[in-house]
Write an enzyme that holds these catalytic residues in place. Sequence first.
Site, PDB file in Angstrom:
ATOM      1  N   TRP A 105       0.842  -1.199   0.000  1.00 11.12           N
ATOM      2  CA  TRP A 105       0.000   0.000   0.000  1.00 11.12           C
ATOM      3  C   TRP A 105       0.879   1.251   0.000  1.00 11.12           C
ATOM      4  O   TRP A 105       0.512   2.265   0.550  1.00 11.12           O
ATOM      5  CB  TRP A 105      -0.882   0.004   1.259  1.00 11.12           C
ATOM      6  CG  TRP A 105      -2.038  -0.939   1.228  1.00 11.12           C
ATOM      7  CD1 TRP A 105      -3.332  -0.619   0.938  1.00 11.12           C
ATOM      8  CD2 TRP A 105      -2.043  -2.339   1.510  1.00 11.12           C
ATOM      9  NE1 TRP A 105      -4.126  -1.740   1.020  1.00 11.12           N
ATOM     10  CE2 TRP A 105      -3.369  -2.799   1.361  1.00 11.12           C
ATOM     11  CE3 TRP A 105      -1.045  -3.269   1.854  1.00 11.12           C
ATOM     12  CZ2 TRP A 105      -3.728  -4.136   1.560  1.00 11.12           C
ATOM     13  CZ3 TRP A 105      -1.413  -4.597   2.053  1.00 11.12           C
ATOM     14  CH2 TRP A 105      -2.730  -5.019   1.911  1.00 11.12           C
TER      15      TRP A 105
ATOM     16  N   ASP B  38     -11.559 -13.572   4.536  1.00 10.98           N
ATOM     17  CA  ASP B  38     -10.784 -12.426   4.073  1.00 10.98           C
ATOM     18  C   ASP B  38      -9.314 -12.815   4.073  1.00 10.98           C
ATOM     19  O   ASP B  38      -8.777 -13.228   5.099  1.00 10.98           O
ATOM     20  CB  ASP B  38     -11.032 -11.241   5.020  1.00 10.98           C
ATOM     21  CG  ASP B  38     -10.478  -9.937   4.476  1.00 10.98           C
ATOM     22  OD1 ASP B  38      -9.739  -9.978   3.463  1.00 10.98           O
ATOM     23  OD2 ASP B  38     -10.777  -8.882   5.061  1.00 10.98           O
TER      24      ASP B  38
ATOM     25  N   TYR C 246      -6.975   4.628  -0.648  1.00 10.46           N
ATOM     26  CA  TYR C 246      -8.329   4.089  -0.455  1.00 10.46           C
ATOM     27  C   TYR C 246      -8.502   3.546   0.962  1.00 10.46           C
ATOM     28  O   TYR C 246      -9.592   3.261   1.421  1.00 10.46           O
ATOM     29  CB  TYR C 246      -8.673   3.028  -1.499  1.00 10.46           C
ATOM     30  CG  TYR C 246      -8.196   1.621  -1.210  1.00 10.46           C
ATOM     31  CD1 TYR C 246      -9.084   0.642  -0.748  1.00 10.46           C
ATOM     32  CD2 TYR C 246      -6.874   1.256  -1.420  1.00 10.46           C
ATOM     33  CE1 TYR C 246      -8.659  -0.651  -0.498  1.00 10.46           C
ATOM     34  CE2 TYR C 246      -6.446  -0.030  -1.170  1.00 10.46           C
ATOM     35  CZ  TYR C 246      -7.338  -0.979  -0.708  1.00 10.46           C
ATOM     36  OH  TYR C 246      -6.907  -2.256  -0.469  1.00 10.46           O
TER      37      TYR C 246
ATOM     38  N   CYS D 140      -6.504  -5.002  -1.511  1.00 10.00           N
ATOM     39  CA  CYS D 140      -7.593  -5.897  -1.086  1.00 10.00           C
ATOM     40  C   CYS D 140      -8.330  -6.569  -2.231  1.00 10.00           C
ATOM     41  O   CYS D 140      -8.664  -7.741  -2.146  1.00 10.00           O
ATOM     42  CB  CYS D 140      -8.568  -5.175  -0.142  1.00 10.00           C
ATOM     43  SG  CYS D 140      -9.573  -3.894  -0.912  1.00 10.00           S
TER      44      CYS D 140
ATOM     45  N   HIS E 203     -13.596  -1.854   1.333  1.00  7.58           N
ATOM     46  CA  HIS E 203     -12.726  -3.019   1.525  1.00  7.58           C
ATOM     47  C   HIS E 203     -13.422  -4.213   0.894  1.00  7.58           C
ATOM     48  O   HIS E 203     -14.627  -4.405   1.088  1.00  7.58           O
ATOM     49  CB  HIS E 203     -12.456  -3.260   3.010  1.00  7.58           C
ATOM     50  CG  HIS E 203     -11.593  -4.448   3.270  1.00  7.58           C
ATOM     51  ND1 HIS E 203     -10.462  -4.716   2.537  1.00  7.58           N
ATOM     52  CD2 HIS E 203     -11.700  -5.462   4.166  1.00  7.58           C
ATOM     53  CE1 HIS E 203      -9.905  -5.831   2.982  1.00  7.58           C
ATOM     54  NE2 HIS E 203     -10.642  -6.310   3.963  1.00  7.58           N
TER      55      HIS E 203
END
Lengths: 724, 724
Positions: B282, B399, B559, B317, B376
């Site tokens: 990220w 997840d 984000y 993600c 997400h």
Amino acid sequence: MFVPKKKFNHQKGRYAEKVSTSNRVGLEEDFPEFDAFTDAPTARAPTPADATLSVQKVDMCQQINKPQHRTGAYTTPNLVVRRCQEFRVKVTFNRPLVQSDDFQLEFLIGDYPSPSRGSMVVVTFNSRVGGPWTGRIVDSQGVTVTLGITPTAGAIVGRFRTYVAIVMGTGMQRTPRNATTDLYVLFNAWCRDDDVFLPNERERNEYVLNDHGVMYQGSSEYVNFKDWVYGQFERGILDACIYILDAAKMPIGDRGDIIKMVRVGAAMINSQDDNGVCVGNWSNDYSMGRSPTSWTGSVQILLQYAQSGVPVSFAQCWVFAGVFNTFLRALGIPARTITNFNSAHDSNGNLKTDLIFLPDGSPDTVNTRDSIWNYHCWNEVFMRRYDLPSGFGGWQAVDSTPQETSDGYYRCGPASIVGIKEGWIYHSYDARFVFSEVNSDIIFSKRDRYGTLTPYRVERDYIGKAIYTKSLGSNSPVNITQKYKYPIGSAEDNRTMARADEYGLQRDQSELPENTLSVIITASQVNLGQDVIVQVDFNNQSNIPTTIKANLTGSVIFYTGIRANHLKNHNFTITVPANQRKSEIVKIPADEYIHLLVTQRCLHFVVSGQAEDEAVTAIKVLMLQIPTLTLTLSGLPKVKQEMFAKVTFTNPFNFALKACSLSMEGAGVMHEKTHFYRVIEPQASISWKESFNPQRAGKRCLVAVMDCSNLCELRGVASVDITP
Amino acid sequence: MFVPKKKFNHQKGRYAEKVSTSNRVGLEEDFPEFDAFTDAPTARAPTPADATLSVQKVDMCQQINKPQHRTGAYTTPNLVVRRCQEFRVKVTFNRPLVQSDDFQLEFLIGDYPSPSRGSMVVVTFNSRVGGPWTGRIVDSQGVTVTLGITPTAGAIVGRFRTYVAIVMGTGMQRTPRNATTDLYVLFNAWCRDDDVFLPNERERNEYVLNDHGVMYQGSSEYVNFKDWVYGQFERGILDACIYILDAAKMPIGDRGDIIKMVRVGAAMINSQDDNGVCVGNWSNDYSMGRSPTSWTGSVQILLQYAQSGVPVSFAQCWVFAGVFNTFLRALGIPARTITNFNSAHDSNGNLKTDLIFLPDGSPDTVNTRDSIWNYHCWNEVFMRRYDLPSGFGGWQAVDSTPQETSDGYYRCGPASIVGIKEGWIYHSYDARFVFSEVNSDIIFSKRDRYGTLTPYRVERDYIGKAIYTKSLGSNSPVNITQKYKYPIGSAEDNRTMARADEYGLQRDQSELPENTLSVIITASQVNLGQDVIVQVDFNNQSNIPTTIKANLTGSVIFYTGIRANHLKNHNFTITVPANQRKSEIVKIPADEYIHLLVTQRCLHFVVSGQAEDEAVTAIKVLMLQIPTLTLTLSGLPKVKQEMFAKVTFTNPFNFALKACSLSMEGAGVMHEKTHFYRVIEPQASISWKESFNPQRAGKRCLVAVMDCSNLCELRGVASVDITP
């Protein structure tokens, strides 16, 4: 302490950069000494004047606080307190306080402390709102004010920095950073509001304050005692435990939460995944480190880890349990080690331990994958379970021994012991796995010529035979099996099993023939070097004589139940008259087994008998005993006086002991010392005397362990009452 | 496939050595072709004679089995079937069968197959016991026998080897190893007894068989579509998914268990801990790999991972969710990706998202640690929950995006969606974490000059604003928020929150002043390169005019809600008449923001206003829009006929696009192709035409993505109906 290197930051866009995951000392950037109010744009430090209040001295009142918080044993120059209990701080100002003076104490932990995380605590002593810790002025004598400060029951556990800040015109004037006023805050088993509250004082003394313990090994019939130096109060241990949390990158804000702390601990005590403390090794080859049997306690391991930042080699279950116990008690968490005899480690987690036999009755070692550990050590932690329905608090199983079958990751628990007893196997965390360790069935199956398995016998009471922990105030074990399960076959047990079945336990439901034939193996307890006599007794309860084709297989095994060496295969035919018993006796001379032994000196026998229409099987594990070291203490047993410990040993075997490493240690009395012997010939004696100066009063223990390349874990223990 | 090197075996004494954790092909040692019965000591292979039965041919009947098992799309030479559904095998012998002939089929998986693990299955066709798969003779025509074989509902999922064994005197005569008769067994959403049974045919077509999908991004008010090529049927993908299980060293015997498979998958799709598939990043610096926004789908990632054995760089993600979805569907598990708009990632897991403001109203970026992700993405899996009380089956959240706050380890779920809706947050696995992602409160606090926080506003309906997934058979989203929660403030919602509180949720209970003042921010949706107009509306519902000191702060954010660059700070004072509204309008010219943008082109505004006795705050996230690529298809839309895809694009900006990488891909139509442009000047156009030959009929999609060093993720999509 080892400081991990900064890696390339892949997370830059994910986190506000300043999440603190470190409690290490020396790198903090706290507030400036003069901190102007942001809402007072023209603020500047006032010129000191006689009338301006300033701080002369901050005294952490160790002599008052330590006994009240029962933290006097921690060997650290800093104050250690337990949370949700008041401690005192004396602040000396330059002049007596007047009504208009406004000051506050600030306790900061980790980098980037923040009030929203509990990592920056403002304690006020007037009507101005601070918090969440409470403060009060206990006494004011001239220029010295005694303050009482009570951390909340959920306060972060770790090392805080202490500041006194005075409100002064357009800003705050703070005391400079002073490491001697740093403060360790621990969990508090004495405080009703703390999640680790333990109501019984004797239990608190044992499970929080005892820095020496015993773990049990061998078998439920013949228990071996392994003294272990937890040493949670030794110099550097508390810092090492906090370092473990830093190495786990555990957010500072999570460190007041008992469940999170325990789970991080369970993950970090083993090195898998996360470069944690101990490297597991069950290979019998420990040349790349120290043998798991050679440790006298946790202290060396924790210090070595904290100094190097590299996992320490090597550990097996009792080492993981011992080190984890030190970690927990050091942080103030009530904890104990337990031993489960005949612990199931079923490799596919189906709650059945499958033992497979060939048509001729001998064990099918190719197809048998499950193993039964002679014993397995884990830990229990006493805590509230705010995350579960009520009734599941109290002791919780936690296990830091890496177990591949526990959901793929290397930690286990906390799992409520009450929940396990009642069959609530879907509760967090890992209750299902612990349930199976103590409740699995053993399924004996025959593998036919076509490759098909037929179960012929289910044993329901072999696994989890007995669960032991140390009793309060003594070294003897207490049997806590009934905390984990109801008696087999009782109505409550049936209810538990039905409930567990409902949540997917998949117990064995095979319909088995009724047996009229049974078999047991007995073997007399002998010392290593003596011949072993194994007796196989068949009992024929039918009204006709029965002829049995039988096979007795002997092996040397690891304590994990895995075969290390094949020892013996004995086929025989025996005819048992109606309603009678008949025995077969097999003698194994010492010469036959002695060269096959490994670390655990453990022999394993299995007999299978095939009659015309039924099959029977029995298992026996035999631990060969070895002599102890003689450990004697002399000198005046008084704090800081010189004393002597002497270890003596005579090799009773007909073979030489080689590369022998002898270690001695005692919590509060002696740091680990080690002596090396290249060889100890048969009948030769050694004697080693060391001086030491006890540091702490009370009943203290010394442990000696000798590990040789061809024989391990000769042990000795001595205790002494040290007067102050 | 990458074969991991053998490490020093620390586990020798822990496990019977032969636990299989690998389903890779080529290294198995199965039984010998002639396998003497161990209970027939003088056995030897019989001399072949005319009358001796032998196997001439084994036909896996792909043409019959594939349509019945809906596995025709898998691009593999081997048969793929779904478990607990019969498939056919035709065996041709050297002569017709007679009554006394005895043969069996054997299906073996992994090294060291064992009947007790389900990794060796013996299927018999007479009264002799085999199992657990069932067999029957469907038809017998001369020398050819058609057999029907039904794997159990719990059968291991993976690649089995097929043998025919004939019982012959003193042993078994087997067919030699033949890779062309290898068989893939998958989960079966069509079978009532399978734990992944999904009753609805339209849902099965979408969630198991659709190899193209859409994920939603942006904000709940302005949803961006991201087409994604799942590609679970492409060549090599099924093998890659099995390789992932091997890389996780997942025991073969566990691979029929849906919960274990999903948990291993969730752990392995990210690279943390376990060298799994995707490396999260990220940082906005992707120079060491491929940018997360540049992927067109999962296929390249999975193939690259399986070929190299090394984690693939980089993912965010939606990449984790996309790859995980491919993994699940490839193995036959019903799965979908979902998007949670305004997803809470509270860094201390207290189910409160703390936003802190300075006395002047501007955000306190130093002390605010929590973030709210604009969105997400995660996955849902449809399954029975045999491990929970009844009622919690159905969709489960899983997840694979690494989340430090989820209990320290890098996976999450399966967590029952029904359980989350009802507040049963202590259920396995990670229900608490998912609950907080959709239900956290935002606490707005002021930090006073002394460092103390005072909450002044709680927002309960910002987090988990909307949860979207793709609708059945179309690309438009369907709002499934009500599957995760009841309407805020409803009786059911109160019950859920009370239950969650009971299990330690610790929701905010601050007593807040009643407000008569409110504020909202609006910003018109604009394209990148246009000026942004932000309007702040204050509403004064009291009967007296109010003067407000206000601060509007603008930032460019990732984000994930984290600030990338500071954009604007605007302080103003506004007086709002009694019972009226008043607005402040702020214009941000394109020149002011354009050089500050990062990957997500996302602007974030927060306004705080302080009146005499109350404070108000509002937040607004604005995604700047960019043009799409034009993707047009031409040629005859028929399987194996040549077609053309053309991408065109004109740079509308007043700056040059640099280092542009343009990729195209479509499941069943085109493997990924990439074209590179060093620079695309303002107003310059590009055009790229590629030929392709569709491999499969039906509605097929092509996705084009262009990533430049200074602007990312220009997308285009086209679909076409391919006739057979």
